[in-house]
Design a protein around this motif. Structure first.
Motif, mmCIF file in Angstrom:
data_model
loop_
_atom_site.group_PDB
_atom_site.id
_atom_site.type_symbol
_atom_site.label_atom_id
_atom_site.label_comp_id
_atom_site.label_asym_id
_atom_site.label_seq_id
_atom_site.Cartn_x
_atom_site.Cartn_y
_atom_site.Cartn_z
ATOM 1 N N THR A 95 0.748 -1.201 -0.209
ATOM 2 C CA THR A 95 -0.001 0.074 0.155
ATOM 3 C C THR A 95 0.698 1.329 0.157
ATOM 4 N N ARG A 96 1.801 1.224 0.808
ATOM 5 C CA ARG A 96 2.936 2.389 0.960
ATOM 6 C C ARG A 96 3.411 2.804 -0.400
ATOM 7 N N GLN A 139 2.374 5.716 -2.998
ATOM 8 C CA GLN A 139 3.062 6.777 -3.347
ATOM 9 C C GLN A 139 3.400 6.966 -4.960
ATOM 10 N N LYS A 140 3.489 5.557 -5.619
ATOM 11 C CA LYS A 140 3.647 5.472 -7.054
ATOM 12 C C LYS A 140 2.498 6.090 -7.700
ATOM 13 N N ALA A 141 1.294 5.839 -7.338
ATOM 14 C CA ALA A 141 0.117 6.334 -7.900
ATOM 15 C C ALA A 141 -0.079 7.919 -7.943
ATOM 16 N N ALA A 142 0.253 8.465 -6.757
ATOM 17 C CA ALA A 142 0.043 9.837 -6.684
ATOM 18 C C ALA A 142 1.435 10.438 -7.566
ATOM 19 N N MET A 165 1.480 14.447 -8.404
ATOM 20 C CA MET A 165 1.344 14.955 -6.875
ATOM 21 C C MET A 165 2.610 15.007 -6.075
ATOM 22 N N ASN A 166 3.003 15.864 -5.293
ATOM 23 C CA ASN A 166 3.786 15.567 -4.106
ATOM 24 C C ASN A 166 3.106 14.564 -3.115
ATOM 25 N N VAL A 167 4.119 13.823 -2.555
ATOM 26 C CA VAL A 167 3.819 12.828 -1.337
ATOM 27 C C VAL A 167 4.477 13.094 -0.059
ATOM 28 N N ILE A 168 3.870 13.133 0.979
ATOM 29 C CA ILE A 168 4.300 12.987 2.256
ATOM 30 C C ILE A 168 3.730 11.788 2.989
ATOM 31 N N ARG A 210 -2.168 -2.818 -7.801
ATOM 32 C CA ARG A 210 -2.576 -1.979 -6.639
ATOM 33 C C ARG A 210 -2.290 -0.533 -7.172
ATOM 34 N N GLU A 211 -1.073 -0.221 -8.090
ATOM 35 C CA GLU A 211 -0.747 0.831 -8.376
ATOM 36 C C GLU A 211 -1.706 1.508 -9.383
ATOM 37 N N ILE A 212 -2.376 0.590 -10.113
ATOM 38 C CA ILE A 212 -3.455 0.897 -11.098
ATOM 39 C C ILE A 212 -4.742 1.502 -10.488
ATOM 40 N N SER A 213 -5.137 0.697 -9.126
ATOM 41 C CA SER A 213 -6.598 0.988 -8.527
ATOM 42 C C SER A 213 -6.116 2.300 -7.659
ATOM 43 N N ALA A 214 -5.035 2.567 -7.342
ATOM 44 C CA ALA A 214 -4.650 3.733 -6.550
ATOM 45 C C ALA A 214 -4.829 4.987 -7.572
#
Ligand code: CP
Length: 324
Positions: A50-51, A55-58, A63-66, A308-312
């Protein structure tokens, strides 16, 4: 989309699957959508898939990611209102949420069930506090009762690998040494009920899923019978959901040593329609599934995790579009 918790939040599933196909062909098609936007991913529990996938999806969307690991470096957070905070928790979620939300545009939450208070868990208390006090779109990265990013990735994977228009999909309970939440089976059941599949759930008596998720799915207590003719087998352990006996909520009902005949092996897979094996991972080999089944060419655990990258990406894209 302001909140992503249940299958209904995505609207038309066929449309969502079409968007998933589009993004899979070009992950960066919407890279401008998230320019100067920030996703905050808050983890109250451990994660690998998930982590990384979120992150990859964002990043796919520009996007920036925190990322905040609440239990590694942040102040320990109190989540219940009305308590005297004289223990080891220095900050209350009710201050922390608006502070966190001031730094970002969208928030993802991972917060597992405590498995002691069914009412508290099934009210999605932590997730709903973020919805109420952040003023930002919130999405579940596995919460107390659901894991919709996983279920969406599972559905994408089934769509990609199905050989018949309406495949038989079996969700099977499998043994585990520790009590686990019901989030993954709840969401898988919810999403399969919404999809065009022949859906069967099999588990020992006492592990009945909450009807809000199990819906009208067929429940078959004989695992071998359930597996007959299956096109997809989805294995997962879950603790007692407390549907028939609320006092058993979150418990393991029978010692796992006595339940090892539920481990998915070649014995059960032999009666399927050359079924593809699925599991959300992480998985304990020898408990949930044998080495032979998870390593077989019919195993989908890696493509399932990759999706999971695609769904996110689809979910974050929807949230960014709502905020435009
Ligand atoms: N399936 C899943 O959510 O994996 P992680 O717990 O590693 O994120």
């Amino acid at each position: 989309m302001k909140s992503f918790l249940n299958v209904q939040d995505l609207g038309d599933l066929k449309q969502a699957l079409a968007e998933a196909r589009e993004i899979k062909q070009d992950r960066f098609k919407y890279v401008e959508l998230g320019r100067n936007k920030t996703a905050l991913l808050v983890f109250f529990n451990n994660s690998l898939r998930t982590r990384l996938s979120t992150q990859k999806a964002a990043q796919n969307l520009g996007m920036n990611v925190i990322v905040l690991d609440v239990n590694a470096g942040a102040w320990k957070l109190e989540t219940e209102r009305g308590v005297i905070m004289d223990g080891d928790k220095s900050e209350h979620l009710l201050e922390a949420i608006p502070v966190m939300s001031s730094y970002c545009d969208i928030i993802g939450i991972r917060s597992f069930a405590g498995l002691t208070d069914r009412e508290y868990d099934y009210a999605e208390t932590v997730y709903n506090q973020f919805v109420k006090y952040s003023g930002k779109p919130i999405f579940a990265m596995e919460t107390a009762t659901v894991h919709p990013l996983q279920a969406f990735a599972d559905l994408i994977t089934i769509e990609e690998h199905k050989q018949t228009a309406r495949p038989k999909v079996v969700l099977t309970w499998a043994p585990h040494p520790r009590a686990l939440p019901q989030a993954v089976p709840n969401s898988f059941a919810e999403w399969m009920n919404a999809a065009d599949v022949d859906f069967v759930i099999t588990h020992p008596e006492g592990y009945e899923l909450d009807p809000a998720f199990a819906g009208n799915a067929r429940v078959e207590y004989d695992q071998m019978k359930a597996f007959e003719g299956a096109d997809f087998v989805y294995a997962k352990n879950w603790s007692c959901p407390g549907v028939t006996r609320p006092e058993d909520y979150g418990k393991i009902l029978t010692d796992y040593h006595e339940m090892l005949d539920w481990t998915v092996s070649d014995r059960q897979m032999a009666v399927t329609n050359n079924a593809r094996f699925m599991h959300c991972l992480p998985v304990r080999r020898g408990m949930i599934v044998t080495d032979e089944v998870i390593e077989a060419p019919t195993s989908l655990v890696i493509p399932e995790a990759a999706n999971r990258e695609i769904s996110a990406t689809v979910v974050l894209k929807r949230m960014l579009e709502t905020e435009r």
